[in-house]
Design a protein around this motif. Structure first.
Motif, mmCIF file in Angstrom:
data_model
loop_
_atom_site.group_PDB
_atom_site.id
_atom_site.type_symbol
_atom_site.label_atom_id
_atom_site.label_comp_id
_atom_site.label_asym_id
_atom_site.label_seq_id
_atom_site.Cartn_x
_atom_site.Cartn_y
_atom_site.Cartn_z
ATOM 1 N N ALA A 1 61.731 19.375 -10.154
ATOM 2 C CA ALA A 1 61.907 19.282 -11.615
ATOM 3 C C ALA A 1 63.032 20.196 -12.069
ATOM 4 O O ALA A 1 63.829 19.835 -12.951
ATOM 5 N N GLU A 2 63.138 21.356 -11.488
ATOM 6 C CA GLU A 2 64.234 22.268 -11.847
ATOM 7 C C GLU A 2 65.579 21.679 -11.449
ATOM 8 O O GLU A 2 66.546 21.742 -12.210
ATOM 9 N N ASP A 3 65.638 21.101 -10.263
ATOM 10 C CA ASP A 3 66.901 20.498 -9.799
ATOM 11 C C ASP A 3 67.352 19.377 -10.731
ATOM 12 O O ASP A 3 68.522 19.286 -11.122
ATOM 13 N N LEU A 4 66.407 18.507 -11.080
ATOM 14 C CA LEU A 4 66.756 17.365 -11.930
ATOM 15 C C LEU A 4 67.082 17.822 -13.355
ATOM 16 O O LEU A 4 67.950 17.254 -14.022
ATOM 17 N N THR A 5 66.406 18.865 -13.802
ATOM 18 C CA THR A 5 66.713 19.432 -15.123
ATOM 19 C C THR A 5 68.139 19.993 -15.127
ATOM 20 O O THR A 5 68.906 19.769 -16.064
ATOM 21 N N ALA A 6 68.476 20.685 -14.064
ATOM 22 C CA ALA A 6 69.825 21.255 -13.967
ATOM 23 C C ALA A 6 70.873 20.141 -13.971
ATOM 24 O O ALA A 6 71.887 20.235 -14.672
ATOM 25 N N THR A 7 70.607 19.083 -13.226
ATOM 26 C CA THR A 7 71.550 17.960 -13.192
ATOM 27 C C THR A 7 71.733 17.371 -14.586
ATOM 28 O O THR A 7 72.846 17.047 -15.013
ATOM 29 N N THR A 8 70.623 17.230 -15.302
ATOM 30 C CA THR A 8 70.684 16.663 -16.657
ATOM 31 C C THR A 8 71.563 17.517 -17.571
ATOM 32 O O THR A 8 72.457 17.004 -18.251
ATOM 33 N N PHE A 9 71.335 18.806 -17.569
ATOM 34 C CA PHE A 9 72.102 19.663 -18.476
ATOM 35 C C PHE A 9 73.561 19.807 -18.038
ATOM 36 O O PHE A 9 74.451 19.929 -18.881
ATOM 37 N N GLU A 10 73.789 19.764 -16.757
ATOM 38 C CA GLU A 10 75.177 19.835 -16.298
ATOM 39 C C GLU A 10 75.951 18.605 -16.754
ATOM 40 O O GLU A 10 77.088 18.692 -17.219
ATOM 41 N N LYS A 11 75.317 17.434 -16.638
ATOM 42 C CA LYS A 11 75.990 16.204 -17.086
ATOM 43 C C LYS A 11 76.173 16.207 -18.601
ATOM 44 O O LYS A 11 77.219 15.799 -19.108
ATOM 45 N N ALA A 12 75.151 16.654 -19.292
ATOM 46 C CA ALA A 12 75.248 16.698 -20.754
ATOM 47 C C ALA A 12 76.342 17.663 -21.192
ATOM 48 O O ALA A 12 77.123 17.376 -22.092
ATOM 49 N N TRP A 13 76.419 18.777 -20.513
ATOM 50 C CA TRP A 13 77.417 19.785 -20.875
ATOM 51 C C TRP A 13 78.829 19.261 -20.665
ATOM 52 O O TRP A 13 79.714 19.462 -21.496
ATOM 53 N N ARG A 14 79.012 18.562 -19.557
ATOM 54 C CA ARG A 14 80.358 18.031 -19.279
ATOM 55 C C ARG A 14 80.778 17.022 -20.340
ATOM 56 O O ARG A 14 81.951 16.897 -20.644
ATOM 57 N N GLY A 15 79.795 16.308 -20.892
ATOM 58 C CA GLY A 15 80.150 15.288 -21.877
ATOM 59 C C GLY A 15 79.789 15.690 -23.290
ATOM 60 O O GLY A 15 79.588 14.846 -24.150
#
Lengths: 268, 180
Positions: free
Chosen positions: B45-59
Protein backbone atom coordinates in the motif's frame (compact mmCIF):
# COMPACT_ATOMS: atom_id res chain seq x y z
CA UNK A 1 -25.78 -0.10 7.99
CA UNK A 2 -23.62 -1.57 10.74
CA UNK A 3 -20.18 -1.18 9.24
CA UNK A 4 -18.04 -0.27 12.19
CA UNK A 5 -16.06 -3.45 11.75
CA UNK A 6 -14.89 -2.00 8.42
CA UNK A 7 -14.20 1.59 9.46
CA UNK A 8 -12.11 0.68 12.50
CA UNK A 9 -9.10 -0.27 10.39
CA UNK A 10 -8.51 3.15 8.87
CA UNK A 11 -5.04 4.11 10.00
CA UNK A 12 -2.61 6.94 9.46
CA UNK A 13 0.36 6.21 7.23
CA UNK A 14 3.68 5.88 9.02
CA UNK A 15 5.15 9.33 9.66
CA UNK A 16 8.51 8.26 8.28
CA UNK A 17 6.87 7.10 5.03
CA UNK A 18 4.81 10.28 4.72
CA UNK A 19 7.79 12.57 5.33
CA UNK A 20 10.12 10.69 3.01
CA UNK A 21 7.59 10.61 0.20
CA UNK A 22 6.81 14.31 0.52
CA UNK A 23 10.48 15.17 0.49
CA UNK A 24 11.08 12.97 -2.55
CA UNK A 25 8.27 14.27 -4.72
CA UNK A 26 8.77 17.90 -3.79
CA UNK A 27 12.34 17.65 -5.04
CA UNK A 28 11.30 15.94 -8.26
CA UNK A 29 11.26 17.39 -11.77
CA UNK A 30 9.23 20.50 -12.32
CA UNK A 31 6.36 20.09 -14.76
CA UNK A 32 5.72 22.46 -17.59
CA UNK A 33 2.67 24.55 -17.37
CA UNK A 34 -0.07 24.16 -19.94
CA UNK A 35 1.11 25.44 -23.27
CA UNK A 36 -0.38 28.40 -25.01
CA UNK A 37 -0.87 26.67 -28.30
CA UNK A 38 -4.13 28.50 -28.79
CA UNK A 39 -2.12 31.52 -29.75
CA UNK A 40 0.08 29.80 -32.28
CA UNK A 41 -2.09 27.17 -33.97
CA UNK A 42 -5.24 28.92 -34.87
CA UNK A 43 -6.32 26.35 -37.43
CA UNK A 44 -6.30 23.51 -34.95
CA UNK A 45 -8.24 25.45 -32.37
CA UNK A 46 -10.69 26.50 -35.00
CA UNK A 47 -11.05 22.88 -36.03
CA UNK A 48 -11.64 21.83 -32.45
CA UNK A 49 -14.14 24.60 -31.93
CA UNK A 50 -16.02 23.46 -34.98
CA UNK A 51 -15.92 19.89 -33.77
CA UNK A 52 -17.55 21.00 -30.55
CA UNK A 53 -20.09 22.97 -32.48
CA UNK A 54 -20.91 19.75 -34.22
CA UNK A 55 -21.19 17.95 -30.90
CA UNK A 56 -23.38 20.65 -29.44
CA UNK A 57 -25.71 20.13 -32.34
CA UNK A 58 -25.59 16.38 -31.92
CA UNK A 59 -29.15 16.18 -30.72
CA UNK A 60 -30.30 17.32 -34.12
CA UNK A 61 -27.60 15.55 -36.08
CA UNK A 62 -29.06 14.02 -39.20
CA UNK A 63 -27.44 10.88 -40.48
CA UNK A 64 -27.80 10.49 -44.20
CA UNK A 65 -27.22 6.99 -45.56
CA UNK A 66 -24.36 6.26 -43.21
CA UNK A 67 -22.79 2.86 -43.45
CA UNK A 68 -19.59 1.20 -42.31
CA UNK A 69 -16.91 -0.35 -44.47
CA UNK A 70 -14.06 -2.42 -43.14
CA UNK A 71 -10.86 -1.54 -44.97
CA UNK A 72 -7.60 -3.19 -44.02
CA UNK A 73 -8.99 -4.13 -40.62
CA UNK A 74 -10.14 -0.58 -39.86
CA UNK A 75 -13.79 0.40 -39.80
CA UNK A 76 -14.63 3.50 -41.85
CA UNK A 77 -17.91 5.34 -41.43
CA UNK A 78 -19.04 6.44 -44.87
CA UNK A 79 -21.61 9.15 -45.46
CA UNK A 80 -22.35 11.38 -48.42
CA UNK A 81 -23.53 14.49 -46.57
CA UNK A 82 -23.84 15.84 -43.06
CA UNK A 83 -26.75 18.04 -42.12
CA UNK A 84 -26.60 20.01 -38.89
CA UNK A 85 -29.17 22.33 -37.36
CA UNK A 86 -27.92 25.81 -36.56
CA UNK A 87 -26.57 25.51 -33.01
CA UNK A 88 -27.02 29.24 -32.49
CA UNK A 89 -30.76 28.63 -32.45
CA UNK A 90 -30.62 25.91 -29.81
CA UNK A 91 -29.61 28.20 -26.96
CA UNK A 92 -26.61 26.02 -26.17
CA UNK A 93 -23.28 27.71 -25.45
CA UNK A 94 -21.31 27.62 -28.65
CA UNK A 95 -17.72 28.71 -28.42
CA UNK A 96 -15.59 27.35 -25.65
CA UNK A 97 -12.16 28.53 -24.74
CA UNK A 98 -10.10 25.42 -25.17
CA UNK A 99 -6.63 25.43 -23.74
CA UNK A 100 -4.78 22.22 -24.41
CA UNK A 101 -2.33 21.17 -21.78
CA UNK A 102 1.02 19.99 -23.06
CA UNK A 103 3.80 17.93 -21.62
CA UNK A 104 7.20 16.88 -22.80
CA UNK A 105 7.20 13.48 -24.45
CA UNK A 106 9.16 11.87 -21.63
CA UNK A 107 6.77 13.29 -19.05
CA UNK A 108 3.77 12.08 -21.00
CA UNK A 109 5.21 8.58 -21.28
CA UNK A 110 5.27 8.50 -17.48
CA UNK A 111 1.71 9.74 -17.16
CA UNK A 112 -0.12 7.83 -19.90
CA UNK A 113 -0.69 4.14 -19.34
CA UNK A 114 -0.49 3.27 -23.03
CA UNK A 115 2.75 3.17 -25.00
CA UNK A 116 2.95 5.26 -28.12
CA UNK A 117 5.42 5.96 -30.89
CA UNK A 118 6.48 9.32 -32.26
CA UNK A 119 7.54 9.88 -35.88
CA UNK A 120 11.24 10.68 -36.11
CA UNK A 121 10.88 12.20 -39.56
CA UNK A 122 8.64 14.92 -40.93
CA UNK A 123 8.40 16.53 -44.38
CA UNK A 124 10.68 19.49 -45.10
CA UNK A 125 9.65 22.65 -43.38
CA UNK A 126 7.86 21.01 -40.45
CA UNK A 127 9.24 21.25 -36.93
CA UNK A 128 8.12 19.03 -34.09
CA UNK A 129 6.99 20.84 -30.95
CA UNK A 130 8.40 18.01 -28.84
CA UNK A 131 5.21 18.11 -26.81
CA UNK A 132 2.17 15.94 -26.42
CA UNK A 133 -1.08 17.69 -25.66
CA UNK A 134 -4.66 17.01 -24.67
CA UNK A 135 -7.84 18.99 -24.31
CA UNK A 136 -8.76 16.79 -21.36
CA UNK A 137 -6.77 16.28 -18.18
CA UNK A 138 -3.77 14.19 -19.14
CA UNK A 139 -3.75 11.34 -16.63
CA UNK A 140 -3.27 7.57 -16.52
CA UNK A 141 -6.94 7.33 -17.42
CA UNK A 142 -6.45 9.31 -20.65
CA UNK A 143 -7.03 7.41 -23.85
CA UNK A 144 -6.17 10.08 -26.36
CA UNK A 145 -3.70 12.87 -26.99
CA UNK A 146 -2.15 14.73 -29.91
CA UNK A 147 1.20 15.95 -31.18
CA UNK A 148 1.88 18.59 -33.78
CA UNK A 149 4.52 19.69 -36.26
CA UNK A 150 4.46 23.35 -37.20
CA UNK A 151 5.03 24.23 -40.82
CA UNK A 152 6.07 27.41 -42.56
CA UNK A 153 2.41 28.36 -42.53
CA UNK A 154 1.45 28.20 -38.87
CA UNK A 155 -2.17 27.68 -39.78
CA UNK A 156 -1.50 24.37 -41.49
CA UNK A 157 0.37 22.13 -39.08
CA UNK A 158 0.73 18.39 -39.21
CA UNK A 159 -1.30 16.89 -36.38
CA UNK A 160 -0.95 13.37 -35.08
CA UNK A 161 -3.81 12.07 -32.93
CA UNK A 162 -3.26 9.05 -30.72
CA UNK A 163 -6.08 6.87 -29.45
CA UNK A 164 -5.59 3.98 -27.08
CA UNK A 165 -7.77 1.10 -28.18
CA UNK A 166 -7.27 -0.84 -24.98
CA UNK A 167 -9.85 -0.36 -22.25
CA UNK A 168 -10.72 -1.99 -18.96
CA UNK A 169 -14.02 -3.82 -19.15
CA UNK A 170 -15.52 -3.63 -15.68
CA UNK A 171 -18.05 -6.32 -16.55
CA UNK A 172 -15.42 -8.92 -17.38
CA UNK A 173 -12.66 -7.37 -15.24
CA UNK A 174 -10.28 -7.70 -18.15
CA UNK A 175 -8.46 -5.41 -20.52
CA UNK A 176 -9.92 -5.57 -24.00
CA UNK A 177 -8.94 -4.00 -27.31
CA UNK A 178 -11.54 -2.12 -29.28
CA UNK A 179 -11.78 -2.79 -33.02
CA UNK A 180 -10.02 0.10 -34.78
CA UNK A 181 -12.38 2.56 -36.39
CA UNK A 182 -12.39 6.10 -37.70
CA UNK A 183 -14.36 7.91 -35.03
CA UNK A 184 -15.75 11.39 -35.22
CA UNK A 185 -16.77 12.64 -38.63
CA UNK A 186 -17.46 10.10 -41.36
CA UNK A 187 -15.71 10.05 -44.73
CA UNK A 188 -17.46 10.85 -48.00
CA UNK A 189 -17.75 7.89 -50.40
CA UNK A 190 -14.84 7.32 -52.78
CA UNK A 191 -12.35 9.41 -50.82
CA UNK A 192 -10.49 6.73 -48.94
CA UNK A 193 -8.19 3.95 -50.00
CA UNK A 194 -6.14 1.22 -48.42
CA UNK A 195 -2.40 1.84 -48.29
CA UNK A 196 0.46 0.22 -46.41
CA UNK A 197 2.45 1.44 -43.43
CA UNK A 198 5.36 -0.90 -42.76
CA UNK A 199 3.51 -3.54 -44.75
CA UNK A 200 0.44 -3.24 -42.55
CA UNK A 201 -2.93 -2.02 -43.84
CA UNK A 202 -3.65 1.66 -43.33
CA UNK A 203 -6.20 4.10 -44.71
CA UNK A 204 -5.47 7.24 -46.68
CA UNK A 205 -8.28 9.79 -46.75
CA UNK A 206 -8.25 12.58 -49.30
CA UNK A 207 -10.15 15.66 -48.15
CA UNK A 208 -12.36 16.76 -45.28
CA UNK A 209 -15.73 18.41 -44.70
CA UNK A 210 -15.96 22.19 -45.09
CA UNK A 211 -16.41 22.74 -41.38
CA UNK A 212 -15.59 26.43 -41.42
CA UNK A 213 -18.16 27.33 -44.00
CA UNK A 214 -21.29 26.82 -41.93
CA UNK A 215 -23.18 30.11 -41.87
CA UNK A 216 -23.25 30.23 -38.08
CA UNK A 217 -19.47 30.50 -38.08
CA UNK A 218 -20.03 34.20 -38.72
CA UNK A 219 -22.93 34.46 -36.30
CA UNK A 220 -25.64 33.87 -38.86
CA UNK A 221 -28.94 32.97 -37.23
CA UNK A 222 -31.31 33.22 -40.17
CA UNK A 223 -30.34 29.79 -41.48
CA UNK A 224 -31.89 26.85 -39.68
CA UNK A 225 -29.63 24.11 -40.99
CA UNK A 226 -26.59 23.57 -43.13
CA UNK A 227 -25.38 20.65 -45.19
CA UNK A 228 -21.62 20.23 -45.03
CA UNK A 229 -19.84 19.30 -48.23
CA UNK A 230 -16.78 17.17 -48.74
CA UNK A 231 -13.78 18.94 -50.22
CA UNK A 232 -11.23 16.57 -51.72
CA UNK A 233 -8.43 19.10 -51.57
CA UNK A 234 -9.04 20.37 -48.08
CA UNK A 235 -6.84 17.88 -46.23
CA UNK A 236 -4.87 14.66 -46.36
CA UNK A 237 -5.30 12.09 -43.62
CA UNK A 238 -3.66 8.80 -42.77
CA UNK A 239 -4.95 6.25 -40.27
CA UNK A 240 -2.98 3.25 -39.07
CA UNK A 241 -2.80 0.94 -36.08
CA UNK A 242 0.36 -0.07 -34.28
CA UNK A 243 0.00 -2.30 -31.24
CA UNK A 244 -2.99 -1.13 -29.28
CA UNK A 245 -2.84 2.46 -30.45
CA UNK A 246 -4.59 4.00 -33.43
CA UNK A 247 -2.73 6.85 -35.11
CA UNK A 248 -4.24 9.60 -37.26
CA UNK A 249 -2.07 12.05 -39.20
CA UNK A 250 -3.93 15.10 -40.48
CA UNK A 251 -2.76 18.08 -42.45
CA UNK A 252 -4.03 20.79 -44.72
CA UNK A 253 -0.54 21.62 -45.88
CA UNK A 254 0.73 20.62 -49.27
CA UNK A 255 2.13 17.23 -48.27
CA UNK A 256 2.18 14.22 -50.55
CA UNK A 257 0.65 10.86 -49.57
CA UNK A 258 4.12 9.33 -49.90
CA UNK A 259 5.56 11.77 -47.36
CA UNK A 260 2.69 11.17 -44.98
CA UNK A 261 3.33 7.42 -45.16
CA UNK A 262 7.06 7.97 -44.79
CA UNK A 263 6.40 9.99 -41.66
CA UNK A 264 4.17 7.25 -40.26
CA UNK A 265 6.82 4.63 -40.96
CA UNK A 266 9.44 6.66 -39.08
CA UNK A 267 7.49 6.33 -35.83
CA UNK A 268 9.57 4.83 -33.05
CA UNK B 1 -23.23 10.50 -30.49
CA UNK B 2 -23.30 12.22 -27.15
CA UNK B 3 -23.28 15.90 -26.49
CA UNK B 4 -20.59 17.20 -24.24
CA UNK B 5 -20.17 20.79 -23.31
CA UNK B 6 -16.73 21.94 -22.30
CA UNK B 7 -16.36 24.89 -20.04
CA UNK B 8 -12.67 24.89 -19.58
CA UNK B 9 -12.29 28.61 -19.17
CA UNK B 10 -10.65 29.15 -15.84
CA UNK B 11 -10.61 25.45 -15.08
CA UNK B 12 -6.85 25.15 -15.01
CA UNK B 13 -4.85 26.78 -12.33
CA UNK B 14 -1.17 27.18 -12.00
CA UNK B 15 0.65 24.94 -9.61
CA UNK B 16 1.55 27.87 -7.41
CA UNK B 17 -2.11 28.42 -6.61
CA UNK B 18 -2.61 24.94 -5.17
CA UNK B 19 -1.84 24.39 -1.51
CA UNK B 20 0.09 21.22 -2.04
CA UNK B 21 1.03 20.68 1.52
CA UNK B 22 -2.61 20.84 2.61
CA UNK B 23 -3.66 18.56 -0.23
CA UNK B 24 -0.92 16.10 0.66
CA UNK B 25 -1.94 16.10 4.31
CA UNK B 26 -5.57 15.51 3.46
CA UNK B 27 -5.23 12.90 0.75
CA UNK B 28 -2.21 10.87 1.79
CA UNK B 29 -4.08 8.90 4.50
CA UNK B 30 -7.06 8.36 2.20
CA UNK B 31 -5.02 7.16 -0.74
CA UNK B 32 -2.91 4.97 1.55
CA UNK B 33 -5.97 3.40 3.14
CA UNK B 34 -7.63 2.94 -0.25
CA UNK B 35 -4.67 0.77 -1.25
CA UNK B 36 -4.56 -0.92 2.13
CA UNK B 37 -8.15 -2.05 1.79
CA UNK B 38 -7.59 -2.80 -1.88
CA UNK B 39 -4.43 -4.92 -1.62
CA UNK B 40 -4.37 -5.79 2.08
CA UNK B 41 -0.67 -5.27 2.61
CA UNK B 42 0.88 -2.24 4.30
CA UNK B 43 4.19 -2.27 2.46
CA UNK B 44 2.53 -2.69 -0.90
CA UNK B 45 0.00 0.00 0.00
CA UNK B 46 2.86 2.38 0.72
CA UNK B 47 4.52 1.59 -2.60
CA UNK B 48 1.33 2.16 -4.57
CA UNK B 49 0.58 5.32 -2.60
CA UNK B 50 4.03 6.64 -3.43
CA UNK B 51 3.51 5.86 -7.11
CA UNK B 52 0.19 7.70 -7.07
CA UNK B 53 1.61 10.86 -5.54
CA UNK B 54 4.70 10.81 -7.70
CA UNK B 55 2.55 10.67 -10.84
CA UNK B 56 0.21 13.32 -9.52
CA UNK B 57 3.11 15.57 -8.63
CA UNK B 58 4.66 15.28 -12.07
CA UNK B 59 1.37 16.31 -13.64
CA UNK B 60 0.29 18.82 -11.03
CA UNK B 61 0.15 21.71 -13.48
CA UNK B 62 -3.24 20.47 -14.60
CA UNK B 63 -4.80 20.42 -11.16
CA UNK B 64 -8.05 22.22 -10.70
CA UNK B 65 -8.59 24.49 -7.81
CA UNK B 66 -11.69 22.98 -6.32
CA UNK B 67 -10.88 19.99 -4.19
CA UNK B 68 -13.70 17.89 -5.54
CA UNK B 69 -12.15 17.83 -9.01
CA UNK B 70 -8.75 17.31 -7.44
CA UNK B 71 -10.06 14.37 -5.45
CA UNK B 72 -11.62 12.73 -8.50
CA UNK B 73 -8.45 13.21 -10.50
CA UNK B 74 -6.21 11.84 -7.76
CA UNK B 75 -8.38 8.80 -7.08
CA UNK B 76 -8.58 8.08 -10.80
CA UNK B 77 -4.79 7.84 -10.83
CA UNK B 78 -4.87 5.61 -7.73
CA UNK B 79 -7.54 3.40 -9.25
CA UNK B 80 -5.58 2.90 -12.45
CA UNK B 81 -2.44 2.11 -10.51
CA UNK B 82 -4.36 -0.54 -8.57
CA UNK B 83 -5.74 -1.98 -11.81
CA UNK B 84 -2.28 -2.08 -13.35
CA UNK B 85 -0.90 -3.70 -10.22
CA UNK B 86 -3.44 -6.51 -10.39
CA UNK B 87 -2.97 -6.89 -14.11
CA UNK B 88 0.75 -7.48 -13.62
CA UNK B 89 0.06 -9.72 -10.67
CA UNK B 90 -2.38 -11.86 -12.66
CA UNK B 91 0.56 -13.10 -14.67
CA UNK B 92 2.07 -14.98 -11.76
CA UNK B 93 -0.69 -15.34 -9.17
CA UNK B 94 -4.17 -16.44 -10.19
CA UNK B 95 -6.76 -14.19 -8.59
CA UNK B 96 -8.58 -17.11 -7.02
CA UNK B 97 -5.42 -17.96 -5.09
CA UNK B 98 -5.18 -14.57 -3.44
CA UNK B 99 -7.67 -15.46 -0.75
CA UNK B 100 -5.74 -18.57 0.16
CA UNK B 101 -2.51 -16.66 0.65
CA UNK B 102 -3.89 -14.55 3.47
CA UNK B 103 -3.92 -17.03 6.30
CA UNK B 104 -5.22 -15.46 9.49
CA UNK B 105 -3.89 -18.34 11.54
CA UNK B 106 -0.32 -17.42 10.65
CA UNK B 107 -0.81 -13.97 12.12
CA UNK B 108 -2.00 -15.03 15.55
CA UNK B 109 1.24 -13.90 17.14
CA UNK B 110 0.89 -10.37 15.88
CA UNK B 111 -1.10 -7.74 17.67
CA UNK B 112 -4.84 -8.18 17.80
CA UNK B 113 -5.49 -5.33 15.46
CA UNK B 114 -3.26 -6.74 12.78
CA UNK B 115 -4.87 -10.09 13.31
CA UNK B 116 -8.33 -8.66 12.85
CA UNK B 117 -7.33 -6.80 9.72
CA UNK B 118 -5.72 -9.90 8.32
CA UNK B 119 -8.95 -11.73 8.96
CA UNK B 120 -10.89 -9.01 7.22
CA UNK B 121 -8.38 -9.05 4.41
CA UNK B 122 -8.93 -12.76 3.92
CA UNK B 123 -12.64 -12.08 3.52
CA UNK B 124 -12.02 -9.11 1.22
CA UNK B 125 -9.86 -11.34 -0.95
CA UNK B 126 -12.87 -13.51 -1.62
CA UNK B 127 -14.88 -10.61 -3.02
CA UNK B 128 -15.00 -9.80 -6.70
CA UNK B 129 -12.62 -7.13 -7.93
CA UNK B 130 -15.44 -4.65 -8.24
CA UNK B 131 -16.80 -5.35 -4.76
CA UNK B 132 -13.39 -4.96 -3.19
CA UNK B 133 -12.72 -1.77 -5.09
CA UNK B 134 -15.96 -0.28 -3.80
CA UNK B 135 -15.10 -1.27 -0.21
CA UNK B 136 -11.66 0.30 -0.61
CA UNK B 137 -13.14 3.53 -1.92
CA UNK B 138 -15.76 3.64 0.82
CA UNK B 139 -13.84 2.55 3.89
CA UNK B 140 -10.25 3.11 2.85
CA UNK B 141 -10.55 6.39 0.96
CA UNK B 142 -13.61 7.60 2.83
CA UNK B 143 -15.48 8.54 -0.33
CA UNK B 144 -19.25 8.81 -0.41
CA UNK B 145 -21.42 6.83 -2.82
CA UNK B 146 -21.72 9.72 -5.25
CA UNK B 147 -17.98 10.14 -5.50
CA UNK B 148 -17.51 6.39 -5.95
CA UNK B 149 -20.17 6.35 -8.66
CA UNK B 150 -18.34 9.09 -10.53
CA UNK B 151 -15.06 7.19 -10.38
CA UNK B 152 -16.43 3.78 -11.29
CA UNK B 153 -19.12 4.91 -13.71
CA UNK B 154 -21.73 2.98 -11.80
CA UNK B 155 -24.95 4.64 -10.71
CA UNK B 156 -25.06 5.97 -7.19
CA UNK B 157 -27.89 3.56 -6.42
CA UNK B 158 -25.91 0.67 -7.81
CA UNK B 159 -22.95 1.58 -5.63
CA UNK B 160 -25.21 1.71 -2.58
CA UNK B 161 -26.85 -1.63 -3.32
CA UNK B 162 -23.56 -3.43 -3.99
CA UNK B 163 -21.97 -1.99 -0.86
CA UNK B 164 -24.97 -2.88 1.29
CA UNK B 165 -24.86 -6.50 0.15
CA UNK B 166 -21.11 -6.74 0.53
CA UNK B 167 -21.05 -5.21 3.99
CA UNK B 168 -23.82 -7.54 5.17
CA UNK B 169 -21.96 -10.52 3.77
CA UNK B 170 -18.70 -9.44 5.40
CA UNK B 171 -20.37 -8.69 8.73
CA UNK B 172 -21.92 -12.16 8.89
CA UNK B 173 -18.66 -13.80 7.91
CA UNK B 174 -16.75 -11.79 10.52
CA UNK B 175 -19.25 -12.76 13.21
CA UNK B 176 -19.14 -16.42 12.21
CA UNK B 177 -15.37 -16.47 12.28
CA UNK B 178 -15.34 -14.61 15.56
CA UNK B 179 -17.61 -17.22 17.16
CA UNK B 180 -15.43 -20.11 16.05
Amino acid sequence: MNDEFLTQFFEAPRAEFADTLYERISQGPQPRFPGTIATKLTFRNAAVAFLFMLLVAACVYVVVEKHWNKVGGIWVGVQSTIKVDNPLLSGEPLVMEIQPECFRIDEAREILRFRFKVPAWAPDGFTFSDEICSHEDLSPASDSAFLDWEGADKNTPLILDLRNLEWFNMATQKYEVLPPSIIGAPVAPGNYEEVQVHGQPAILVRGDWNWEEAPWATGETSVEEYEYKWDKKRALQLYWVDGEVMYHLYTRANVSPEDLIKMAESAQ
Amino acid sequence: MTTRTHTLKGAYTLAEETDWEAAYQEYLPRIYNFFRYRVGDRTLAEDLTATTFEKAWRGRARFRRDLSAFSTWLFTIARNIAIDHFRRREQDIPLEMVGERADPASLEETVQRNHDFARLNALLSQLTVRERELVAFKYGAGLNNREIARLTRLSETNVGVILFRVVEKLRIEMEVKHER
